[in-house]
Design a protein around this motif. Structure first.
Motif, PDB file in Angstrom:
ATOM      1  N   LEU A   1      -1.564   4.460  -7.159  1.00 53.86           N
ATOM      2  CA  LEU A   1      -1.177   5.838  -7.489  1.00 53.86           C
ATOM      3  C   LEU A   1      -1.956   6.767  -6.549  1.00 53.86           C
ATOM      4  CD1 LEU A   1       0.594   7.467  -9.528  1.00 53.86           C
ATOM      5  CD2 LEU A   1      -1.476   7.839 -10.837  1.00 53.86           C
ATOM      6  N   HIS A   2      -1.549   6.773  -5.264  1.00 51.05           N
ATOM      7  CA  HIS A   2      -2.212   7.647  -4.299  1.00 51.05           C
ATOM      8  C   HIS A   2      -2.073   9.093  -4.763  1.00 51.05           C
ATOM      9  CE1 HIS A   2      -2.580   4.421  -1.394  1.00 51.05           C
ATOM     10  NE2 HIS A   2      -1.286   4.175  -1.436  1.00 51.05           N
ATOM     11  N   ARG A   3      -2.993   9.928  -4.310  1.00 54.72           N
ATOM     12  CA  ARG A   3      -2.905  11.347  -4.699  1.00 54.72           C
ATOM     13  C   ARG A   3      -1.609  11.967  -4.203  1.00 54.72           C
ATOM     14  NH1 ARG A   3      -8.293  14.447  -3.282  1.00 54.72           N
ATOM     15  NH2 ARG A   3      -9.826  12.841  -3.694  1.00 54.72           N
ATOM     16  N   THR A   4      -1.062  11.389  -3.108  1.00 54.78           N
ATOM     17  CA  THR A   4       0.129  11.990  -2.500  1.00 54.78           C
ATOM     18  C   THR A   4       1.437  11.364  -2.995  1.00 54.78           C
ATOM     19  OG1 THR A   4      -0.256  10.432  -0.708  1.00 54.78           O
ATOM     20  CG2 THR A   4      -0.986  12.688  -0.349  1.00 54.78           C
ATOM     21  N   ILE A   5       1.365  10.548  -4.042  1.00 56.46           N
ATOM     22  CA  ILE A   5       2.599   9.899  -4.534  1.00 56.46           C
ATOM     23  C   ILE A   5       3.613  10.962  -4.959  1.00 56.46           C
ATOM     24  CG2 ILE A   5       3.493   8.685  -6.583  1.00 56.46           C
ATOM     25  CD1 ILE A   5       2.503   6.658  -4.615  1.00 56.46           C
ATOM     26  N   ARG A   6       4.872  10.755  -4.513  1.00 57.66           N
ATOM     27  CA  ARG A   6       5.935  11.676  -4.914  1.00 57.66           C
ATOM     28  C   ARG A   6       6.695  11.052  -6.091  1.00 57.66           C
ATOM     29  NH1 ARG A   6       6.627  11.497   0.999  1.00 57.66           N
ATOM     30  NH2 ARG A   6       8.122   9.842   0.675  1.00 57.66           N
ATOM     31  N   ALA A   7       6.222  11.299  -7.274  1.00 57.40           N
ATOM     32  CA  ALA A   7       6.943  10.796  -8.454  1.00 57.40           C
ATOM     33  C   ALA A   7       6.772  11.823  -9.554  1.00 57.40           C
ATOM     34  CB  ALA A   7       6.397   9.447  -8.890  1.00 57.40           C
ATOM     35  N   GLU A   8       7.879  12.139 -10.228  1.00 53.09           N
ATOM     36  CA  GLU A   8       7.828  13.086 -11.348  1.00 53.09           C
ATOM     37  C   GLU A   8       6.915  12.523 -12.425  1.00 53.09           C
ATOM     38  OE1 GLU A   8       9.869  15.798 -12.398  1.00 53.09           O
ATOM     39  OE2 GLU A   8      10.554  16.117 -10.330  1.00 53.09           O
ATOM     40  N   SER A   9       5.887  13.278 -12.825  1.00 50.06           N
ATOM     41  CA  SER A   9       5.000  12.694 -13.826  1.00 50.06           C
ATOM     42  C   SER A   9       5.749  12.440 -15.131  1.00 50.06           C
ATOM     43  CB  SER A   9       3.776  13.564 -14.036  1.00 50.06           C
ATOM     44  OG  SER A   9       4.187  14.877 -14.286  1.00 50.06           O
ATOM     45  N   ALA A  10       6.820  13.213 -15.381  1.00 54.88           N
ATOM     46  CA  ALA A  10       7.590  12.995 -16.613  1.00 54.88           C
ATOM     47  C   ALA A  10       8.261  11.632 -16.610  1.00 54.88           C
ATOM     48  CB  ALA A  10       8.636  14.098 -16.763  1.00 54.88           C
ATOM     49  N   ALA A  11       8.545  11.102 -15.406  1.00 47.92           N
ATOM     50  CA  ALA A  11       9.246   9.817 -15.334  1.00 47.92           C
ATOM     51  C   ALA A  11       8.293   8.634 -15.546  1.00 47.92           C
ATOM     52  CB  ALA A  11       9.929   9.674 -13.974  1.00 47.92           C
ATOM     53  N   LEU A  12       6.985   8.915 -15.471  1.00 45.12           N
ATOM     54  CA  LEU A  12       5.992   7.833 -15.578  1.00 45.12           C
ATOM     55  C   LEU A  12       5.547   7.670 -17.026  1.00 45.12           C
ATOM     56  CD1 LEU A  12       3.649   8.877 -12.603  1.00 45.12           C
ATOM     57  CD2 LEU A  12       5.321   7.027 -12.590  1.00 45.12           C
ATOM     58  N   HIS A  13       5.461   6.433 -17.484  1.00 41.57           N
ATOM     59  CA  HIS A  13       4.828   6.247 -18.792  1.00 41.57           C
ATOM     60  C   HIS A  13       3.726   5.203 -18.692  1.00 41.57           C
ATOM     61  CE1 HIS A  13       7.919   3.085 -19.031  1.00 41.57           C
ATOM     62  NE2 HIS A  13       6.984   2.432 -19.679  1.00 41.57           N
TER      63      HIS A  13
ATOM     64  N   ALA B   1       0.829  -1.208   0.000  1.00 40.88           N
ATOM     65  CA  ALA B   1       0.000   0.000   0.000  1.00 40.88           C
ATOM     66  C   ALA B   1       0.861   1.255   0.000  1.00 40.88           C
ATOM     67  CB  ALA B   1      -0.915   0.003   1.228  1.00 40.88           C
ATOM     68  N   GLU B   2       2.098   1.145   0.511  1.00 42.02           N
ATOM     69  CA  GLU B   2       2.976   2.326   0.594  1.00 42.02           C
ATOM     70  C   GLU B   2       4.431   1.880   0.494  1.00 42.02           C
ATOM     71  OE1 GLU B   2       3.535   3.836   4.662  1.00 42.02           O
ATOM     72  OE2 GLU B   2       1.925   2.542   5.336  1.00 42.02           O
ATOM     73  N   ALA B   3       5.283   2.761  -0.056  1.00 46.63           N
ATOM     74  CA  ALA B   3       6.714   2.441  -0.151  1.00 46.63           C
ATOM     75  C   ALA B   3       7.508   3.727  -0.294  1.00 46.63           C
ATOM     76  CB  ALA B   3       6.992   1.526  -1.347  1.00 46.63           C
ATOM     77  N   GLU B   4       8.617   3.793   0.430  1.00 42.68           N
ATOM     78  CA  GLU B   4       9.579   4.875   0.231  1.00 42.68           C
ATOM     79  C   GLU B   4      10.224   4.691  -1.142  1.00 42.68           C
ATOM     80  OE1 GLU B   4      10.336   7.524   1.745  1.00 42.68           O
ATOM     81  OE2 GLU B   4      10.637   7.278   3.882  1.00 42.68           O
ATOM     82  N   PRO B   5      10.601   5.715  -1.887  1.00 45.74           N
ATOM     83  CA  PRO B   5      10.509   7.132  -1.532  1.00 45.74           C
ATOM     84  C   PRO B   5       9.209   7.775  -2.041  1.00 45.74           C
ATOM     85  CG  PRO B   5      11.796   6.906  -3.527  1.00 45.74           C
ATOM     86  CD  PRO B   5      11.330   5.520  -3.151  1.00 45.74           C
ATOM     87  N   PHE B   6       8.223   6.957  -2.400  1.00 43.89           N
ATOM     88  CA  PHE B   6       7.040   7.500  -3.075  1.00 43.89           C
ATOM     89  C   PHE B   6       5.959   7.975  -2.109  1.00 43.89           C
ATOM     90  CE2 PHE B   6       8.965   4.163  -5.712  1.00 43.89           C
ATOM     91  CZ  PHE B   6       9.460   4.975  -6.716  1.00 43.89           C
ATOM     92  N   VAL B   7       5.762   7.223  -1.036  1.00 42.36           N
ATOM     93  CA  VAL B   7       4.726   7.589  -0.064  1.00 42.36           C
ATOM     94  C   VAL B   7       5.011   6.827   1.228  1.00 42.36           C
ATOM     95  CG1 VAL B   7       3.185   5.813  -1.056  1.00 42.36           C
ATOM     96  CG2 VAL B   7       2.213   7.582   0.384  1.00 42.36           C
ATOM     97  N   LYS B   8       4.995   7.560   2.365  1.00 48.18           N
ATOM     98  CA  LYS B   8       5.266   6.892   3.639  1.00 48.18           C
ATOM     99  C   LYS B   8       4.263   7.321   4.705  1.00 48.18           C
ATOM    100  CE  LYS B   8       8.414   6.303   7.483  1.00 48.18           C
ATOM    101  NZ  LYS B   8       9.728   6.098   8.003  1.00 48.18           N
ATOM    102  N   ILE B   9       3.653   6.325   5.336  1.00 51.20           N
ATOM    103  CA  ILE B   9       2.839   6.576   6.522  1.00 51.20           C
ATOM    104  C   ILE B   9       3.508   5.909   7.722  1.00 51.20           C
ATOM    105  CG2 ILE B   9       0.556   6.300   7.620  1.00 51.20           C
ATOM    106  CD1 ILE B   9       0.482   8.077   5.119  1.00 51.20           C
TER     107      ILE B   9
END
Ligand code: ADP
Length: 481
Positions: free
Chosen positions: A55-67, A12-20
């Protein structure tokens, strides 16, 4: 044996994208550690582990890096749900982010209300499985974590949608047994999954995600050897202990590792002063910085006790508060950093009101302050009622902050009495007070204290050791390769 094992790792969560919480630390580190294991360590197996996250709303990922990697539908009564899957590479590992209305409709990773969470994580689990039909890559093993992704392996085991045509093995890591996901019968039925029809599990568990994951898994991994034994007993088994006893042969306790680069007092830029095990007096600079920042008396000899973590009954904060009251006649300072249960937060604020000169309570999430506390405080208190693994005590040891902990779960497996810290058996105030008194006696002898600090700092909590144990499990599940 020389082969490649493909592993689809769901969380459900993983660093570095989202951490609770701690799950993010594990899901951020373990897949990469498994991929990095040397050929000899896996006895000739290459592990192609890939991570799937919502793809949580709070995901920290550059949208340019996603395809865009795939688009498909997940069946749901009343209307199929469109799914988009985005892919990126993280440290050389493919990471897939699942997007769909059930995931994007709530703002946070977990909600206070369990109903929307059940909908979103069942959707996520089934979408992650469906994804494998749209990739040029097939998993040999699906590895799920906690209740959120447990239904992926239940769906596999029950041949949902013809998924079990190729035999995929399953691993289920249990980070927190009491969080089971709740009665999900309505959502199961909406997505076309049937509740369990097997009396090996108690009836109340037949439509709860976590027990269904346990039932379906080929291998069950509690996150420490002691927790693996404890959950076989009524005190820790949450009603599943009779069932878990029947699965003992499929259970292996494996301690979580620590990201020793992320948590390193030698390179930690948030510290006022960085240090190694041979430079312990330098920690005093961090303590003074803390005392200044928190408006506490700047006294180098006063033992500074801290707690960092979720404010939850599990963590035994009430035991600490009462223990400190009983030790009012002794000299100490206490800092609590955390947030959670409002009633316990209020109790913490009352403690500060009772000891305005020596207690500080910071009700928030603050990684920078946590690092300064690990690197400047003397004792790390963790009187947990249960602790599947626990990372905070490992971080504390790495930063020379001596743990005083309840001997349960991963705390018992990582802290050694009189060598790296202090342990007490019962989660009761008297035992904690007695142990704190013992710790204060040693604290008064700086040479002995530094010995404990150095021992803790030299412990090896790095991931490769744990990853090796997971690799052995994967290998045993694929023994007919
Ligand atoms: P759990 O997973 O049960 O929450 P762990 O000890 O395994 O507990 O992991 C908790 C992690 O979260 C640690 O890295 C700890 O430093 C961090 N943490 C918890 N609460 C806070 C907070 N309020 N501020 C900063 N870090 C926190």
């Amino acid at each position: 044996m020389s082969a490649k094992i493909n592993v689809l790792f769901l969380a459900a969560e993983a660093e570095p994208f989202v951490k609770i919480g701690g799950l993010a630390d594990v899901a951020g580190s373990l897949p990469l550690a498994l991929r990095a294991l040397p050929y000899q360590a896996t006895r000739g197996i290459t592990l192609d582990v890939r991570l799937v996250l919502p793809l949580h709303r709070t995901i920290r990922a550059e949208s340019a890096a996603l395809h865009l990697a795939a688009e498909f539908f997940v069946y749901r009564r009343g209307g199929n749900i469109p799914v988009q899957v985005f892919e990126m590479s993280s440290g050389g590992m493919p990471v897939y982010f699942i997007n769909g209305v059930p995931l994007s409709s709530t703002p946070s990773v977990y909600s206070q209300d369990p109903a929307p969470d059940r909908e979103k994580y069942i959707f996520f689990s089934l979408a992650a499985l469906e994804l494998t039909r749209h990739l040029d890559w097939q998993p040999d093993i699906v590895h799920a974590n906690d209740w959120h992704t447990a239904l992926a392996i239940y769906a596999l085991r029950t041949n949902f949608n013809g998924l079990a045509e190729t035999r995929i093995r399953t691993v289920f890591t249990v980070h927190n047994l009491p969080y089971m996901g709740g009665d999900s019968s309505e959502v199961l039925s909406a997505y076309g999954l049937k509740p369990l029809n097997d009396d090996s599990l108690p009836t109340w568990a037949h439509s709860q995600p976590l027990p269904l994951g346990l039932w379906a898994a080929d291998a069950i991994i509690p996150v420490s050897p002691t927790y693996a034994r404890e959950i076989l007993t009524p005190d820790f088994g949450c009603g599943l202990d009779p069932y878990l006893k029947t699965r003992m042969n499929s259970m292996t306790g494996i301690l979580n590792g620590l990201d020793v680069n992320f948590w390193n007092p030698e390179t930690d830029k948030t510290l006022a002063e960085r240090f190694t095990a041979d430079e312990l007096p330098a920690r005093a600079v961090n303590r003074t910085a803390l005392q200044k920042a928190l408006d506490l008396k700047e006294d180098a000899r006063l033992p500074l006790l801290v707690m960092i973590g979720r404010i939850d009954k599990q963590k035994g904060l009430d035991i600490t508060f009462e223990a400190l009251h009983q030790m009012a006649h002794r000299s100490w300072q206490f800092v609590l950093l955390g947030s959670g249960d409002p009633a316990l937060e209020n109790a913490a604020i009352s403690l500060q009101a009772d000891f305005p000169d020596r207690v500080r309570v910071a009700i928030r999430y603050d990684e920078a302050l946590s690092r300064l506390l690990y690197g400047g405080a003397d004792m790390f208190l963790m009187p947990s009622r249960y602790e599947p693994c626990g990372l905070a005590q490992m971080i504390a040891m790495r930063y020379g902050c001596v743990p005083v902990v309840r001997a349960t779960g991963g705390l018992k497996d990582t802290v050694q009495e009189g060598k790296t810290g202090f342990l007490f058996k019962e989660a009761v105030v008297g035992s904690m007070v007695e142990t704190l008194e013992r710790a204060l006696t040693v604290y008064a002898k700086p040479e002995k204290w530094q010995h404990l600090q150095r021992n803790g700092m030299k412990e090896d909590f790095s991931w490769p050791r744990s990853a090796c144990q997971y690799a052995i499990i994967y290998r045993s599940l694929m023994s007919d390769l």
